[in-house]
Every structure is written in C-alpha cells, then in structure tokens.
Enzyme design. Structure first.
Site, PDB file in Angstrom:
ATOM      1  N   ASP A 297       0.872  -1.160   0.000  1.00  0.00           N
ATOM      2  CA  ASP A 297       0.000   0.000   0.000  1.00  0.00           C
ATOM      3  C   ASP A 297       0.922   1.227   0.000  1.00  0.00           C
ATOM      4  OD1 ASP A 297      -2.227   1.620   0.077  1.00  0.00           O
ATOM      5  OD2 ASP A 297      -3.218   0.443   1.641  1.00  0.00           O
ATOM      6  N   CYS A 298       0.373   2.377  -0.326  1.00  0.00           N
ATOM      7  CA  CYS A 298       1.231   3.534  -0.575  1.00  0.00           C
ATOM      8  C   CYS A 298       1.934   4.020   0.697  1.00  0.00           C
ATOM      9  CB  CYS A 298       0.416   4.648  -1.229  1.00  0.00           C
ATOM     10  SG  CYS A 298      -0.134   4.171  -2.889  1.00  0.00           S
TER      11      CYS A 298
END
Length: 790
Positions: A297-298
């Site tokens: 995920d970012c």
C-alpha cells in the site's frame, strides 16, 4: 489550390483531416517496437519464447541502478532498451477511476467511464454472474482507455476484499460485506471478469487488465480514537485468520488467479504485513501458489521504519519487505519471496545502500523484477504495438457503451434493499401520486451516489431529477445545510412542503464527509439533526413517508423502523451513476426490489466495543458480543441477509441426497489442553482433495413466487450446528443463488455441498476440522437436519 477540381479539393480535405486525427491521437506506450531494429532483436522481445525466458533476458541487460528504478509504482523509462515508463497504480474499484495515477480522463478521446454501484451495494444482489459481468465491463473499459493512449499502466488495485468486520470502518463501503464466503465469491467473479478469464475460470496467459486483491490482511481500521492504520497492530488468532480474514485472499489467488495482491499498512501480531514471512512467503506464495506481483500500500514500506519502528534502519526495512524472511535469517532462503513493488519512493532511495551493506543481494531484486516484468508481459506490453494484439480492437466506443450503462442500472436495481414496507406503502401509484415533496441533503446530488474511488461517470442524474419522470408537481428542499445537518434552519420549510404534498420522500444518510478512507465513523446513528428532521416531517405528512438511506456502512435507524409515520425504508448504498433512475423505478413499481443486506446493522450501543478488538468470536465472561452475523450475540437493527420484496417467496427442501454422513473411516480423537476428550473430529487437510470430493452431496430447494409481481430475489442457504461449541459460528452461509420468477412461478435451486468446506470449522491452531455433530440446513423459514457420524 488554383486549378484543383471541387471533388479533388474535398478528397484533399478528407485526407488532411484523417492525418490531423491520426497525428493528434495518442498511442499507447509499449516496448519492443518491431519497426525499430535496435530493440526488436532483443530476446525479451521474441514472443515465441516463454515469458520466463524473456523476463530473464530482460533483467540480465539491466544495470543495478536501472533495476532499482523499477521497484516503485512510478517506474521510469529505460530508453536504451526501448522500455517506456510504467505506472503500477491505477484504480477500478467499481469502474475505471481517476483516483490512481495511471489513468487520464483528459477529454482528448475518453473523458468518462461507467460508474457502477459501490461494491457494498453490488454485493447485496448476491449474484456472482452480475459481479463477473461488472468486472468484465471494467476490464474492457480499462483496456479501451489504454488503447486510446490515456493510460500509462494496466495494473488495477482492486478489488478490496477485506472483511467488513466493524460497522464504523470508513472503507467498509468498498468491500462485499462481512461474510467470508460472499467476499470470496465476489473476488473470484470480479478478478476473472477484469482479467479476461471466463466465468467458470481457466488459464489466462494474456491479461485484459491486471487485478490486485487488497489489503492483505486483517486490515479494517483506518483512524479510530487515536489509532490509525499506519501503526495499528492487529492481534488476530489463528482461528479467526483461518475462517474469517484469509479465505477471500485464498480464493482470489487459487480460484480467481489474480495477478496481483497488495500487502496492508497494519501489523499482524506484531509483524508488518509487507514484511511478514508467514503471510507473503509461506502462505500466499507457498501454500496458495501465488505467482504474481505483490505491491505495498502507498508508503507502507516507509512506515516500517518511520512509524512502526519495526526496522532499525531504512535499509533493514528494504531487506524486510523484499525478502520477507523469517527473523532476518537465511534458513528459508529458497522460499523468501516477499514484496515486489513499493507504492512510494522508499525502495528507490534506500535499496542500493542495502545492497552495498550486503544485507540484500542483487538476486533479491532480480526476483522482484521477475514478477513485475512477467505481469507487464502478460499484459502484452512487450509484444510490439498493442493495437495489433489481443484486446487491441477494444476502442473508445466501448467505454460508456449502452450495454455498460444498462449493466450499471441493472446492478443498482439488483442491489437496492427494501428494509420496511408497512401496509405496502410502496410501490407508489403513478396514477394517484399527483404532488410529491422530496426532502433531504442527498436528494439532489450526484456525487454522493458514486461513493469513493470513482472516475467521471458517463452520465448521472440525481434522485430528485429521476422522480420528475414520474411526478410533474414536485417540491424540494434539502432540509439540512449538508449531510452533517448541524442546523435546523430549513426544518420549517420542509414541514410546510410535507403538509402540502400527497407523498413525501426523504433522501437522507451519509456521504464521504462521514465515512471514507482514513476516516472511520464515531457513531452509528444519522449525523447531526437528521433524525429530528425525519421524525418532524413524518409527523406532519398526510401519509406515512418513504425514507431512503444512502450510505456505505450500516446506520442505527431503529427509530424509523418502529415509527408508524414512516411507511417504508430503502437502503440504496451508493448506487453509482444510474442509482437515481434505479431508485425511482423501485419507488414507482417499475422494478421489484430484491437486494439483501451483506452486513449486520448494529445498534448504537455497539460503539462501546473497541474497534481495535479483532476477535470475531464472543466472550460471555467479559461481555464481548463477537462480530458479524456468524458470531455476534447482541441485538441488531437489521440482520445479515435481510431484505423485502414486493412479492413473497416460499421455500421447501425438495431433496437432500444425504442426511447422514458416515465418516468413521477417517476418525480421530481431539484432546484439549487439559487432556479431556472434547469430541471426535476429522482434519480436512489430512483427508485430502479426493476424499473431500467424494463426500460432496446435493441439496435441492424449491422456491415459489406467491406474490403478484415478477421479481429477482437471492436464495440464501445457511447451516447451523445443533450445539454451538468450540467456537463454531452461530450460523454460516454455505450457498446462494439469485433467481428471477414470474408471479406464481416455481423454480428448483440445486446446491452442491461439501462437508470439508461447509460443515468444517477452524480449531484454535487454525486447522479446519469436521466434528461428529448434527447440523441444520436453513433457507427462509424451512429447516432440514443432517448429521456427521464418525
């Protein structure tokens, strides 16, 4: 132009316009240009070779710096090899979205895409084929955007298949709900559709688009009471992992054949998801056979060092995610296959230093690149001009096509749930409804209909506008200043309109200011003064009012459920671009509602339970009530699977092939820690696939529509164990099918049941076992008893 004939002049203009059109049309980015002799001779461009050999050849040509540059979502071009830049981050939760970075709706060719209902409402249809068709349509539109040169990537980070464990979760709207079986079936249908597989599944080598199941795993808290997703340590038992949190991801990989998965921000039992050997190396890649790419995920890599303090240095964080090794040792070097691409820039900044410090080998980078370039090659991005390849004929005309917009309408119709209909207040009469008052902050907006992660819709009309096609004389007021409804200034106007109209429709609920990514809810009741507005208007109206709730998560509307002045309640989720039309069709009887809730609607008292408590099962000693319909022991507002129709359906068990399952050939004795025998059981893993296949049996259910209106309605088959013991679910969904019946029509639905899957339970160490017990099959108000005998 002197001396040119008129016909020649017209021909010249046509050629010129074609030239201009061709020149202005962006071409999709690709490698291995066959017209370029400097690149088409590379082995990695030879499509007759296996992809594994092509990928190996490509990686062998890269410098260390070039390799490292490819480990982030915004991967730069490698000009000397003719490799264009690539963007791994695109979104397609319920339609091709502008939320990521790989899609451009810049108006040159494609300026919008079909916006289907938010996933939680689509799940209410309990229709796997509908889910597949939506995925298929999204995949087609994604490829069309790419073919039009408006995409720099074809990897889409959807679906979200986390369990909707807590009603306050701001992202619950993105999921198929709280049931692991429904979520599993959704993941398979969506992934097969978007990737270009058949509904039944097969082997897809060339991807239409790449799906990525997220967020792996036990991620269902964003920001609650001072705890955020970046630092949250989810304490999850092996039992809950086995039968609740993990099944959707296993199905996504084993059955859906997803080409990507995303590891989550949170830690699971102390270990960051993106650095977890058990999750990534041993379970996903090992036990489940996943061979695609894993993205973080970012900024989920940076927080391992910056926020969680799990890694001692940035280089340790890099090693931890790329190797996903156990305790940093080399004991499991052959199976250390961790994450591959970092959404963010952390790997770009710190990987070379990790190599120089000799805590990470270049071979670890090569392993990650192998998964990344394999995915890009499966998408056809290294096969020369993609317009000449499979899916190359998908054109902009297929975006926002009549078929796709019709599917968006069908999905909204199929998902909307009728929660209350006292004295058959609905459907409203087209002939006698002369004046209509529409009240509420969600009545005259299109944005709320879309939920989150959306792109520009093809077209969208508000519920208010849609109602106008049925009633000419409509008055409207929002009643509140916003969905937050902090002011009662407009209440007087709302009451006045209600007293003058034949019929009153209130369109209330939530929007993205109340629930969204990074924002969990605090309460389960309607925001601000909404309840006061509803009851005041309902009391003033001539007839019982119709209440519409737009929301992703459940709302405690017990007051409306029991208020005689409120005749009908509809939950419309976030129904997408066609939601206003679907809602009006249901209101006025042009469509018979058939959606059923994919999650429990809890009372406001549930907020006393800490959102950080990951336990699914109840604890009577402490008063903990458990979570989801499978384990929750408290009161509810509406049950999982609840939903009314304008018709009535009756059920019967026509035939169950087995009511006694003799399994004694494979029996064993389970001993509890205190050495007391607690029951006879079978280990599902030890039984093996062949035995489990041989034990399957069928159950046939007869369904009849005894109403006066044609309707589509999901048939839900549950199983209950006669005695709840050892953490067994109170009730478990084991089969569902959506069927459409004319008034008076009868149909027989056959369910194939597997004791290994449908009658098993997870024990405390996470192993699936079958006990000697009695079970009750339940459909509607009909029951049928079966037994397992060891």
């Amino acid at each position: 132009m002197k001396g040119m004939s008129n016909s020649h002049f017209i021909l010249f203009i046509h050629i010129y316009l074609l030239f201009i059109t061709f020149s202005c049309t962006a071409k999709p980015p690709f490698a291995c240009d066959l017209s370029n002799p400097s690149t088409n001779s590379y082995a990695f461009c030879n499509t007759s070779l296996p992809i594994s050999e092509r990928v190996e050849n490509l990686i062998s040509r890269l410098t260390l710096d070039e390799k490292i540059s490819q480990l982030v979502n915004t991967a730069p071009a490698i000009p000397r090899l003719g490799i264009p830049s690539y963007q791994w981050w695109s979104e397609s939760l319920h339609g091709v979205s502008s939320s990521g970075r790989g899609i451009k709706f810049n108006g040159e060719t494609i300026s919008s895409a079909t916006s289907f209902p938010q996933v939680i409402l689509t799940a209410s249809s309990f229709d796997t084929h509908l889910w597949y068709r939506i995925g298929q349509a999204i995949g087609i539109e994604a490829r069309a955007v790419y073919n039009a040169g408006q995409a720099t990537g074809m990897t889409f980070w959807a679906p979200n298949i986390n369990i909707f464990r807590d009603p306050r979760w701001g992202r619950g709207q993105e999921t198929p709900g709280e049931d692991p079986m429904v979520t599993s079936k959704y993941s398979v249908s969506y992934v097969r559709g978007i990737q270009g597989d058949s509904f039944e599944g097969g082997k897809v080598d060339h991807l239409q688009a790449s799906a990525c199941c997220k967020h792996f795993t036990a991620y269902d808290l964003d920001n609650w009471n001072g705890t955020n997703r970046f630092v949250f340590n989810a304490q999850v038992s092996l039992q809950d992992l086995a039968d609740t949190y993990q099944p959707p991801f296993r199905s996504c990989i084993e059955e859906g054949k997803a080409s990507g998965i995303m590891c989550a921000y949170n830690r699971v039992n102390g270990i960051p998801s993106c650095a977890d050997f058990d999750l990534l190396s041993e379970t996903a890649r090992g036990a489940w056979g996943f061979n695609g790419y894993i993205t973080s995920d970012c900024d989920a890599v940076s927080i391992i060092y910056d926020d969680q303090g799990y890694a001692k240095t940035p280089e340790d964080a890099v090693r931890d995610v790329l190797k996903a090794g156990r305790c940093g040792t080399n004991l499991f070097s052959l199976s250390e296959n961790g994450m591959d691409v970092n959404c963010g820039s952390y790997l770009q900044k710190h990987t070379k230093s990790a190599v120089q410090q000799k805590i990470l080998g270049e071979s670890d980078i090569d392993r990650a690149l192998s998964n990344l370039f394999t995915t890009r090659m499966r998408l056809g991005l290294f096969n020369g001009d993609p317009i000449q390849q499979p899916y190359g004929d998908i054109s902009p005309k297929q975006v926002c096509s009549p078929d796709h917009q019709g599917l968006a309408l069908e999905a909204a119709r199929s998902g909307i749930v009728l929660l209350k209909n006292s004295a058959n207040r609905l459907p409203l009469s087209k002939a006698t409804t002369k004046t209509l008052a529409v009240i509420g902050p969600n009545a005259n907006t299109t944005k709320t209909l879309l939920g989150n992660y959306f792109g520009p819709p093809c077209k969208s009309i508000t519920p208010l506008e849609a109602f106008k096609s049925y009633v000419r004389d409509i008055s409207y007021t929002p009643g509140c200043d916003s969905v937050a409804c902090n002011s009662s200034v407009s209440f007087e106007e709302a009451v006045k309109l209600a007293t003058l109209a034949d019929t009153v429709i209130l369109v209330m609920g939530l929007d993205q200011t109340q629930e969204r990514e990074s924002h969990d809810r605090v309460d389960l009741v309607l925001p601000g003064k909404q309840q006061n507005l509803i009851t005041t208007v309902a009391k003033a109206a001539k007839k019982p009012v119709v209440l519409v709730i737009l929301s992703g998560g459940p709302v405690d509307i017990s007051f409306a459920k029991h208020d005689g002045n409120i005749g009908s309640i509809i939950w419309a989720g976030y129904p997408g671009e066609a939601g206003g039309i679907a809602l009006s069709e249901i209101m006025f009887g042009d469509h018979n509602p058939g959606g059923r809730l994919p999650m429990t609607w809890y009372p406001q008292d549930f907020i006393k339970i800490p959102m950080t408590d990951m336990r699914m099962r109840p604890n009577p000693t402490s008063g903990y009530p458990g979570r989801t319909y499978r384990f929750y022991t408290g009161e509810n507002v509406f049950k999982f699977g609840y939903g009314l129709s304008y018709s009535k359906y009756v059920y019967e068990f026509v035939d169950v092939k087995q009511n006694k399952l003799y399994l004694n050939r494979f029996s064993n004795i389970q001993i509890s820690p205190d050495k007391q025998a607690v029951g006879r059981y079978l280990s599902v893993s030890e039984m093996g696939t062949e035995i489990c296949e041989n034990l399957k049996f069928s159950a046939t259910v007869g369904v009849k529509n005894i109403g006066e209106m044609r309707g589509r309605y999901p048939v839900l088959l549950f199983v209950k164990q006669s005695k709840n013991q050892h953490g067994t679910p109170t009730k478990q969904l084991i089969g569902f099918q959506s069927i459409e019946l004319n008034a008076g029509e009868r149909y027989e639905v056959e369910f194939t049941l597997s004791p290994c899957e449908h009658l098993s339970r997870a024990n405390e160490d996470g192993s699936m076992v079958i006990e000697e017990s009695s079970y009750i099959l339940v459909v509607g108000d009909m029951k049928y008893k079966i037994s397992t005998i060891l």
